[in-house]
Enzyme design. Sequence first.
Site, PDB file in Angstrom:
ATOM      1  N   ASN A   1     -14.540  36.090  45.690  1.00  0.00           N
ATOM      2  CA  ASN A   1     -14.030  34.732  45.876  1.00  0.00           C
ATOM      3  C   ASN A   1     -12.511  34.649  45.956  1.00  0.00           C
ATOM      4  O   ASN A   1     -11.969  33.710  46.522  1.00  0.00           O
ATOM      5  CB  ASN A   1     -14.532  33.814  44.747  1.00  0.00           C
ATOM      6  CG  ASN A   1     -14.316  34.421  43.376  1.00  0.00           C
ATOM      7  OD1 ASN A   1     -14.765  35.524  43.083  1.00  0.00           O
ATOM      8  ND2 ASN A   1     -13.607  33.708  42.526  1.00  0.00           N
TER       9      ASN A   1
ATOM     10  N   GLN B   1     -20.153  33.325  48.036  1.00  0.00           N
ATOM     11  CA  GLN B   1     -19.089  33.300  49.039  1.00  0.00           C
ATOM     12  C   GLN B   1     -19.491  33.916  50.375  1.00  0.00           C
ATOM     13  O   GLN B   1     -18.702  33.907  51.313  1.00  0.00           O
ATOM     14  CB  GLN B   1     -17.856  34.047  48.509  1.00  0.00           C
ATOM     15  CG  GLN B   1     -17.156  33.357  47.352  1.00  0.00           C
ATOM     16  CD  GLN B   1     -16.372  32.126  47.764  1.00  0.00           C
ATOM     17  OE1 GLN B   1     -16.163  31.864  48.939  1.00  0.00           O
ATOM     18  NE2 GLN B   1     -15.932  31.356  46.790  1.00  0.00           N
TER      19      GLN B   1
ATOM     20  N   SER C   1     -25.152  29.253  46.619  1.00  0.00           N
ATOM     21  CA  SER C   1     -24.556  27.954  46.317  1.00  0.00           C
ATOM     22  C   SER C   1     -24.524  27.137  47.597  1.00  0.00           C
ATOM     23  O   SER C   1     -24.267  27.680  48.667  1.00  0.00           O
ATOM     24  CB  SER C   1     -23.131  28.176  45.793  1.00  0.00           C
ATOM     25  OG  SER C   1     -22.435  26.958  45.759  1.00  0.00           O
ATOM     26  N   ALA C   2     -24.764  25.833  47.498  1.00  0.00           N
ATOM     27  CA  ALA C   2     -24.741  24.996  48.706  1.00  0.00           C
ATOM     28  C   ALA C   2     -23.321  24.584  49.087  1.00  0.00           C
ATOM     29  O   ALA C   2     -22.966  24.550  50.261  1.00  0.00           O
ATOM     30  CB  ALA C   2     -25.604  23.754  48.497  1.00  0.00           C
TER      31      ALA C   2
ATOM     32  N   THR D   1     -36.970  18.296  37.194  1.00  0.00           N
ATOM     33  CA  THR D   1     -37.319  17.582  38.426  1.00  0.00           C
ATOM     34  C   THR D   1     -36.422  18.031  39.569  1.00  0.00           C
ATOM     35  O   THR D   1     -35.200  18.100  39.414  1.00  0.00           O
ATOM     36  CB  THR D   1     -37.157  16.056  38.218  1.00  0.00           C
ATOM     37  OG1 THR D   1     -38.049  15.656  37.178  1.00  0.00           O
ATOM     38  CG2 THR D   1     -37.482  15.291  39.491  1.00  0.00           C
TER      39      THR D   1
ATOM     40  N   CYS E   1     -11.889  28.205  39.410  1.00  0.00           N
ATOM     41  CA  CYS E   1     -12.422  28.240  38.047  1.00  0.00           C
ATOM     42  C   CYS E   1     -11.386  28.752  37.057  1.00  0.00           C
ATOM     43  O   CYS E   1     -11.451  28.474  35.873  1.00  0.00           O
ATOM     44  CB  CYS E   1     -13.653  29.133  37.994  1.00  0.00           C
ATOM     45  SG  CYS E   1     -14.772  28.826  39.353  1.00  0.00           S
TER      46      CYS E   1
ATOM     47  N   ALA F   1     -24.698  28.316  41.851  1.00  0.00           N
ATOM     48  CA  ALA F   1     -24.624  29.776  41.715  1.00  0.00           C
ATOM     49  C   ALA F   1     -24.387  30.217  40.270  1.00  0.00           C
ATOM     50  O   ALA F   1     -24.849  31.280  39.858  1.00  0.00           O
ATOM     51  CB  ALA F   1     -23.534  30.332  42.624  1.00  0.00           C
ATOM     52  N   THR F   2     -23.684  29.398  39.482  1.00  0.00           N
ATOM     53  CA  THR F   2     -23.455  29.765  38.075  1.00  0.00           C
ATOM     54  C   THR F   2     -24.784  29.850  37.332  1.00  0.00           C
ATOM     55  O   THR F   2     -25.051  30.813  36.609  1.00  0.00           O
ATOM     56  CB  THR F   2     -22.515  28.748  37.383  1.00  0.00           C
ATOM     57  OG1 THR F   2     -21.210  28.869  37.963  1.00  0.00           O
ATOM     58  CG2 THR F   2     -22.419  29.007  35.886  1.00  0.00           C
TER      59      THR F   2
END
Length: 404
Positions: A155, A183, A203-204, A243, A328, A75-76
């Site tokens: 978050n 989130q 984000s995963a 890749t 973070c 996500a960043t």
Amino acid sequence: MKLPIYLDYSATCPVDPRVAEKMVQYMTMDGTFGNPASRSHRYGWQAEEAVDTAREQIAALLNADPREIVFTSGATESDNLAIKGVAHFYNKQGKHIITSKTEHKAVLDTMRQLEREGFEVTYLDPESNGLVDLAKLEAAMRDDTILVSIMHVNNEIGVVQDIAAIGELCRSRKVVFHVDAAQSAGKVAIDVQEMKVDLISLSAHKAYGPKGIGALYVRRKPRIRLEAQMHGGGHERGFRSGTLPTHQIVGMGEAFRIAKEELQQDYDHALKLRNRLLDGIKDMEAVTINGDLDQRVPHNLNVSFAFVEGESLLMALKDLAVSSGSACTSASLEPSYVLRALGLNDELAHSSIRFSFGRFTTEAEIDYAIELIRVAVDKLRAMSPLWDMYKDGVDLNTVEWAHH
């Protein structure tokens, strides 16, 4: 019961075993390990097919077209690509951007960089419940506004912004609308058609997938243009070269597939746990729940325990894996900038703890957590002279402290 109890799902989730099992099949000689960009043999075709399937699974969660999904490292990177990409592409139309003060650092620091490049950014103050006032957003819009970036779910405090209403406003003013949904994806329903969002960061690892993989939704109709930030082989329709990590992408796809199927089940489970925790601590004295209680995801409870130092409370709760603020920024001793933006004073912001739970949290773990919290807070307050003064009815805001 495994100690410490993990109550920091907003920082990261464990990978769902079903996801891990799927990922392993895309790494070794026995599996599908090819480069999805290798067009001349079966190894590449099979990898490409796996990537296409994952793209469809991610798009399905958002009600999007698979061609609108661009894979990134998280996500960043998605935030950076969306915000810088729009700013650099549309800078002839204007150089004004709007965001809010409670955004993730990945958005705020990107904005600061753009300010150094000559863009002008308006940072909206949230209301005391953490929500952005639509009227203030509209008032901040100008003829040269090219982008609005507002997160879906915060978050730290878990509040849910009214993305559909903001999307409507941005569309009517022809302003590009970016949403950080790290989130919210997999926690609440997201429909890009209803919400009129142009760009969404995903984000995963916040949805039981692996770390190191994310995506950016880029709308095709009306088409959103971006300037690439990563140059190379022109992968991902030129938006993001590099890749493609098949195993991580497959993991993200599987995680989002499960999230879509089990969305309601996960939501109800989190709500039950949140209410259980809330019921267990709400009768404690001088306890504040931060953020709107109705417009928020149930996976998060951010609580301030007045007259207790946040750091010492974290130490006292060594059997609970919790945090003060986001992962973070929790390494810094500064009070949470999100809570400060809500109008909390330094002391209250410093005394806040974020509890976040998820798919694998149990009721027994919540009960154990309640017990630990009550004991720790009582013990720390017993050592606090400020607590004694508060109990004696002294208004601490009016006390004149002597500087020796």
